[in-house]
Design a protein around this motif. Structure first.
Motif, PDB file in Angstrom:
ATOM      1  N   LEU A  28       0.972  -1.254  -0.074  1.00  0.00           N
ATOM      2  CA  LEU A  28       0.174   0.046   0.110  1.00  0.00           C
ATOM      3  C   LEU A  28       0.897   1.021   0.001  1.00  0.00           C
ATOM      4  CD1 LEU A  28      -3.020   1.301   0.463  1.00  0.00           C
ATOM      5  CD2 LEU A  28      -2.273   1.252   2.829  1.00  0.00           C
ATOM      6  N   ALA A  29       0.666   2.091  -0.783  1.00  0.00           N
ATOM      7  CA  ALA A  29       1.460   3.546  -0.979  1.00  0.00           C
ATOM      8  C   ALA A  29       0.497   4.743  -1.112  1.00  0.00           C
ATOM      9  CB  ALA A  29       2.386   3.374  -2.119  1.00  0.00           C
ATOM     10  N   VAL A  30       0.551   5.559  -0.199  1.00  0.00           N
ATOM     11  CA  VAL A  30      -0.243   6.733  -0.092  1.00  0.00           C
ATOM     12  C   VAL A  30       0.278   7.826  -0.153  1.00  0.00           C
ATOM     13  CG1 VAL A  30      -1.855   7.921   1.492  1.00  0.00           C
ATOM     14  CG2 VAL A  30      -1.753   5.349   1.595  1.00  0.00           C
ATOM     15  N   ARG A  31       0.102   9.015  -1.044  1.00  0.00           N
ATOM     16  CA  ARG A  31       0.546  10.270  -1.478  1.00  0.00           C
ATOM     17  C   ARG A  31       0.405  11.285  -0.142  1.00  0.00           C
ATOM     18  NH1 ARG A  31      -1.177   8.274  -6.028  1.00  0.00           N
ATOM     19  NH2 ARG A  31       0.210   7.967  -7.686  1.00  0.00           N
ATOM     20  N   ALA A  32       1.190  12.189   0.032  1.00  0.00           N
ATOM     21  CA  ALA A  32       0.605  13.383   0.835  1.00  0.00           C
ATOM     22  C   ALA A  32      -0.293  14.093   0.244  1.00  0.00           C
ATOM     23  CB  ALA A  32       1.981  14.269   0.961  1.00  0.00           C
ATOM     24  N   ALA A  33      -1.357  14.416   1.146  1.00  0.00           N
ATOM     25  CA  ALA A  33      -2.624  15.053   0.797  1.00  0.00           C
ATOM     26  C   ALA A  33      -3.381  14.391  -0.127  1.00  0.00           C
ATOM     27  CB  ALA A  33      -2.100  16.503   0.479  1.00  0.00           C
ATOM     28  N   GLU A  34      -3.409  12.951   0.031  1.00  0.00           N
ATOM     29  CA  GLU A  34      -4.613  12.473  -0.917  1.00  0.00           C
ATOM     30  C   GLU A  34      -5.584  11.542  -0.074  1.00  0.00           C
ATOM     31  OE1 GLU A  34      -3.806   9.182  -3.613  1.00  0.00           O
ATOM     32  OE2 GLU A  34      -2.522   8.229  -2.198  1.00  0.00           O
ATOM     33  N   ILE A  35      -6.601  11.410  -0.522  1.00  0.00           N
ATOM     34  CA  ILE A  35      -7.905  10.391  -0.111  1.00  0.00           C
ATOM     35  C   ILE A  35      -7.531   9.255  -0.592  1.00  0.00           C
ATOM     36  CG2 ILE A  35     -10.198   9.871   0.638  1.00  0.00           C
ATOM     37  CD1 ILE A  35     -10.607  13.130   0.241  1.00  0.00           C
ATOM     38  N   HIS A  36      -6.988   7.986   0.108  1.00  0.00           N
ATOM     39  CA  HIS A  36      -6.656   6.752  -0.521  1.00  0.00           C
ATOM     40  C   HIS A  36      -7.873   5.709   0.238  1.00  0.00           C
ATOM     41  CE1 HIS A  36      -3.566   4.096  -2.426  1.00  0.00           C
ATOM     42  NE2 HIS A  36      -4.470   3.273  -2.171  1.00  0.00           N
ATOM     43  N   ALA A  37      -8.562   5.368  -0.619  1.00  0.00           N
ATOM     44  CA  ALA A  37      -9.570   4.379  -0.353  1.00  0.00           C
ATOM     45  C   ALA A  37      -9.174   2.758  -0.395  1.00  0.00           C
ATOM     46  CB  ALA A  37     -11.004   4.263  -1.134  1.00  0.00           C
ATOM     47  N   VAL A  38      -9.423   2.204   0.733  1.00  0.00           N
ATOM     48  CA  VAL A  38      -9.145   0.551   0.829  1.00  0.00           C
ATOM     49  C   VAL A  38     -10.372  -0.222   0.851  1.00  0.00           C
ATOM     50  CG1 VAL A  38      -7.689  -1.153   2.176  1.00  0.00           C
ATOM     51  CG2 VAL A  38      -6.765   0.922   1.713  1.00  0.00           C
ATOM     52  N   VAL A  39     -10.633  -1.016  -0.298  1.00  0.00           N
ATOM     53  CA  VAL A  39     -11.869  -1.700  -0.207  1.00  0.00           C
ATOM     54  C   VAL A  39     -11.595  -3.352  -0.359  1.00  0.00           C
ATOM     55  CG1 VAL A  39     -12.859   0.238  -1.420  1.00  0.00           C
ATOM     56  CG2 VAL A  39     -12.047  -1.413  -2.771  1.00  0.00           C
ATOM     57  N   GLY A  40     -12.743  -3.951  -0.329  1.00  0.00           N
ATOM     58  CA  GLY A  40     -12.381  -5.397  -0.265  1.00  0.00           C
ATOM     59  C   GLY A  40     -13.648  -5.883   0.569  1.00  0.00           C
ATOM     60  N   GLU A  41     -13.979  -7.318   0.408  1.00  0.00           N
ATOM     61  CA  GLU A  41     -14.977  -8.005   1.067  1.00  0.00           C
ATOM     62  C   GLU A  41     -14.630  -8.127   2.545  1.00  0.00           C
ATOM     63  OE1 GLU A  41     -17.608 -11.009  -1.096  1.00  0.00           O
ATOM     64  OE2 GLU A  41     -15.801 -11.455  -2.171  1.00  0.00           O
ATOM     65  N   LEU A 184     -19.317  14.766   6.254  1.00  0.00           N
ATOM     66  CA  LEU A 184     -18.119  14.001   6.463  1.00  0.00           C
ATOM     67  C   LEU A 184     -17.043  14.032   5.500  1.00  0.00           C
ATOM     68  CD1 LEU A 184     -16.097  12.743   8.330  1.00  0.00           C
ATOM     69  CD2 LEU A 184     -17.237  10.364   8.079  1.00  0.00           C
ATOM     70  N   LEU A 185     -17.683  13.636   4.096  1.00  0.00           N
ATOM     71  CA  LEU A 185     -16.847  13.545   2.952  1.00  0.00           C
ATOM     72  C   LEU A 185     -16.389  14.877   2.539  1.00  0.00           C
ATOM     73  CD1 LEU A 185     -19.154  11.133   0.739  1.00  0.00           C
ATOM     74  CD2 LEU A 185     -17.033  10.558   2.129  1.00  0.00           C
ATOM     75  N   ALA A 186     -17.298  15.970   2.816  1.00  0.00           N
ATOM     76  CA  ALA A 186     -16.622  17.203   2.461  1.00  0.00           C
ATOM     77  C   ALA A 186     -15.570  17.729   3.417  1.00  0.00           C
ATOM     78  CB  ALA A 186     -17.774  18.035   2.822  1.00  0.00           C
ATOM     79  N   LEU A 187     -15.571  17.338   4.620  1.00  0.00           N
ATOM     80  CA  LEU A 187     -14.821  17.360   5.654  1.00  0.00           C
ATOM     81  C   LEU A 187     -13.507  16.856   5.360  1.00  0.00           C
ATOM     82  CD1 LEU A 187     -13.684  18.489   8.411  1.00  0.00           C
ATOM     83  CD2 LEU A 187     -14.665  16.337   9.565  1.00  0.00           C
ATOM     84  N   LEU A 188     -13.291  15.537   4.954  1.00  0.00           N
ATOM     85  CA  LEU A 188     -12.029  14.915   4.163  1.00  0.00           C
ATOM     86  C   LEU A 188     -11.528  15.724   2.952  1.00  0.00           C
ATOM     87  CD1 LEU A 188     -13.041  11.112   4.193  1.00  0.00           C
ATOM     88  CD2 LEU A 188     -11.980  12.564   6.066  1.00  0.00           C
ATOM     89  N   LEU A 189     -12.400  16.409   2.484  1.00  0.00           N
ATOM     90  CA  LEU A 189     -11.771  17.053   1.154  1.00  0.00           C
ATOM     91  C   LEU A 189     -11.361  18.203   1.864  1.00  0.00           C
ATOM     92  CD1 LEU A 189     -14.735  16.554  -1.407  1.00  0.00           C
ATOM     93  CD2 LEU A 189     -12.333  15.600  -1.556  1.00  0.00           C
ATOM     94  N   GLU A 190     -11.927  18.950   2.818  1.00  0.00           N
ATOM     95  CA  GLU A 190     -11.278  20.077   3.489  1.00  0.00           C
ATOM     96  C   GLU A 190      -9.827  19.770   4.139  1.00  0.00           C
ATOM     97  OE1 GLU A 190     -12.195  22.778   7.357  1.00  0.00           O
ATOM     98  OE2 GLU A 190     -13.962  22.016   6.161  1.00  0.00           O
ATOM     99  N   GLY A 195      -3.606  19.618   3.471  1.00  0.00           N
ATOM    100  CA  GLY A 195      -2.307  18.974   3.524  1.00  0.00           C
ATOM    101  C   GLY A 195      -2.400  17.515   4.150  1.00  0.00           C
ATOM    102  N   ILE A 196      -3.547  17.208   4.705  1.00  0.00           N
ATOM    103  CA  ILE A 196      -3.567  15.755   5.496  1.00  0.00           C
ATOM    104  C   ILE A 196      -4.326  14.766   4.797  1.00  0.00           C
ATOM    105  CG2 ILE A 196      -5.140  14.946   7.499  1.00  0.00           C
ATOM    106  CD1 ILE A 196      -5.432  17.577   8.580  1.00  0.00           C
ATOM    107  N   ALA A 197      -3.363  13.851   4.849  1.00  0.00           N
ATOM    108  CA  ALA A 197      -3.744  12.685   4.040  1.00  0.00           C
ATOM    109  C   ALA A 197      -4.903  11.696   4.807  1.00  0.00           C
ATOM    110  CB  ALA A 197      -2.724  11.786   3.585  1.00  0.00           C
ATOM    111  N   LYS A 210     -16.920   9.296  -4.812  1.00  0.00           N
ATOM    112  CA  LYS A 210     -17.106  10.737  -4.898  1.00  0.00           C
ATOM    113  C   LYS A 210     -15.587  11.392  -4.617  1.00  0.00           C
ATOM    114  CE  LYS A 210     -21.733  11.212  -3.384  1.00  0.00           C
ATOM    115  NZ  LYS A 210     -22.577  11.663  -2.501  1.00  0.00           N
ATOM    116  N   VAL A 211     -14.823  10.987  -3.751  1.00  0.00           N
ATOM    117  CA  VAL A 211     -13.821  11.434  -2.865  1.00  0.00           C
ATOM    118  C   VAL A 211     -12.329  10.872  -2.959  1.00  0.00           C
ATOM    119  CG1 VAL A 211     -15.208  12.667  -1.123  1.00  0.00           C
ATOM    120  CG2 VAL A 211     -13.933  10.304  -0.732  1.00  0.00           C
ATOM    121  N   ALA A 212     -12.209   9.667  -3.580  1.00  0.00           N
ATOM    122  CA  ALA A 212     -10.787   9.021  -3.424  1.00  0.00           C
ATOM    123  C   ALA A 212      -9.995   9.370  -4.601  1.00  0.00           C
ATOM    124  CB  ALA A 212     -11.061   7.412  -3.567  1.00  0.00           C
TER     125      ALA A 212
END
Length: 516
Positions: A28-41, A184-190, A195-197, A210-212
């Motif tokens: 798993l690799a996450v960039r600075a200031a990105e929203i990274h979704a992790v999905v799976g059953e 809440l999703l709007a808050l994550l975008l804010e 600069g918060i990932a 919508k946000v990832a």
């Protein structure tokens, strides 16, 4: 892309439990200031991976490497990861019910001067944090007086009170209605703009789309792929194909309802608040459910849906309850849970871990709980009969487990929900109340639950379904009541129901009423 472009890298993470390979060479690799979704059953390894990252599973209990800010890290516990600004909000809330919101937010991180807590500062900062997450409560409000969704917002506010650089949210909107989820999703975008990932784990694929910025798909403890959402929009069907390894042409089973006579009738039902007797929460509502019918209750959080259901089920919520309940046209006494069960009513709670299951007990014990008489002789449990019953339900509902002696705490959310359903089906109800039956369950397991519900209706059970996911109600129900502020303000047959009409009914409710 160079290594230093990533804020976080998890390389070849492998984690085993006795007899189970929970994570197998996961990356798993996450960039600075990105929203990274992790999905799976359920059971894919998402929560396990996050517990490795946050130090819940400390260095040495897994193999592989964690790099943060370009350096290799070995977290011995949560304190080590939090010191670097990695904050996790678990799916199971970690709040102290009898402390206030402010006390919970700053527990272990108190606002103190010379060893004395500055309550004025704590309340001021709490007020700012609550405004940020959209929770309109006083800092002094006790957590026990909040609903599950409101408690989730307190957890998020608590995380924001720390100097967070990477925020991990495990099913943060599972308990929230649509408007609160959007906030809440709007808050994550804010936060992203600041600069918060964020790492977002969610079964609500529409929210992820919508946000990832990126989506990593896990299946059976391994990494399947990482999708770049910035290059082109990723459809829900595309995400599902990665999760389950196949296309799902239909999200809901095809229904051919055969609706019979009325099973349940509730008339002029009134319920007062459990703590505040002068506050009427359910305000004279009428409802009926027929044999073979799936009836939905839609509404925003706080509308009174759960309070209504629990009050009908043995008055397990509220006080000063009045009104009548009829089963098959005959008035019945549902003043206790035992009496409600004896009259054929069952209730699958929205809080399966807190109220639906005994987590440390095995599957066998949980399934027999609501009908111990059926596996007992002279008040002594027949363990052989209990085993046979549990094994029959394990096969019938396809509960994935080693055997029925497995503790339910070690099952995935979807399989835990099947155990709860099994428990109530063993009580042989005629009316089954399902409160958020697929909360926190992946899309594949949801379909299995829907199939079970559809089969129960086809067998002549009456089903009353409460859900905050309107597509779920529209996809499953034959008729939908709309609740607002303790009243039913509209009722739609399936052919006339839509998200727009339901929301319009809520918005236009005004002083209440009942109609189209």
């Amino acid at each position: 892309m160079s290594d230093n472009a990533f804020l976080l890298e998890m390389r070849a993470i492998t984690k085993t439990f006795p007899g189970v390979n929970a994570l197998d060479d996961v990356n798993l690799a996450v960039r600075a200031a990105e929203i990274h979704a992790v999905v799976g059953e359920n059971g894919a390894g998402k929560s396990t991976l996050m517990k490795v990252l946050s130090g819940v599973y400390p260095a040495g209990s897994y193999t592989g490497e964690i790099r943060f800010d370009g350096e290799t890290r070995r977290f011995r516990g949560i304190a080590d990861s939090e010191a670097l600004g990695i904050i996790i909000i678990h799916q199971e809330l970690a709040l102290v019910p009898l402390l206030s919101i402010a006390e919970n937010i700053f527990l272990g991180n108190e606002t103190a001067r010379r060893g004395i807590i500055d309550w004025g500062e704590a309340w001021r900062r709490t007020g700012e944090l609550l405004a940020k997450v959209g929770l309109k409560q006083r800092p002094t409000t006790l957590v026990t007086d909040l609903g599950v969704g409101q408690q989730q917002l307190v957890e998020i506010a608590k995380a924001l009170s720390k100097k967070v650089r990477l925020l991990i949210l495990d099913e943060p909107t599972a308990s929230l209605n649509e408007s609160d989820s959007d906030a809440l999703l709007a808050l994550l975008l804010e936060l992203k703009a600041q600069g918060i990932a964020s790492i977002l784990i969610s079964h609500k694929l529409g929210e992820i789309a919508k946000v990832a910025d990126s989506i990593t798909v896990l299946r059976d403890g391994g990494t399947v792929e990482t999708l770049d959402c910035r290059a082109a929009p990723i459809s829900e069907d595309r995400i599902i194909r990665g999760m389950v390894g196949r296309d799902m042409a239909h999200r809901y089973p095809e229904r051919s309802p055969r609706i019979g006579e009325r099973v349940l009738e509730v008339s002029n039902w009134r319920v007062h608040h459990a703590q505040h007797a002068d506050r009427e929460q359910i305000k004279g509502v009428d409802l009926h459910v027929c044999r073979g019918e799936i009836v939905g209750i839609a509404g925003l959080m706080g509308a009174g849906r759960t309070e209504f259901a629990m009050s009908v089920f043995g008055r397990s919520y509220g006080q000063r309850i009045s009104g009548t309940v009829r089963m098959h046209g005959r008035e019945v006494d549902v003043s206790t849970i035992r009496k409600a069960i004896d009259h054929g009513i069952a209730y699958v709670t929205e809080d399966r871990k807190g109220a639906g299951l005994v987590l440390e007990e095995d599957i066998r014990t949980n399934i027999s709980l609501a009908n111990l008489e059926a596996v007992s002789d002279a008040m002594v449990i027949d363990e052989g009969r209990e085993y046979q019953v549990a094994n029959d339900y394990r096969r019938a509902l396809r509960i994935r487990c080693a055997d029925v002696y497995q503790q339910v705490v070690n099952l995935s959310g979807g399989n835990q929900q099947k155990v709860v359903l099994s428990k109530w089906l063993f009580a042989h109800p005629e009316l089954l109340i399902l409160d958020e039956p697929t909360r926190g369950i992946d899309v594949g397991a949801k379909y299995e639950i829907y199939t079970i519900v559809d089969r129960l209706a086809s067998e002549g059970k009456g089903i009353l379904m409460i859900s905050s996911e309107m597509p779920e109600l529209l996809g499953m129900c034959d008729r939908i009541y709309v609740m607002n502020e303790g009243r039913f303000v509209a009722e739609f047959p399936a052919a006339q129901a839509s998200q727009e009409r339901i929301m319009r009914a809520i918005v236009n409710a005004g002083g209440g009423g009942h109609g189209q």
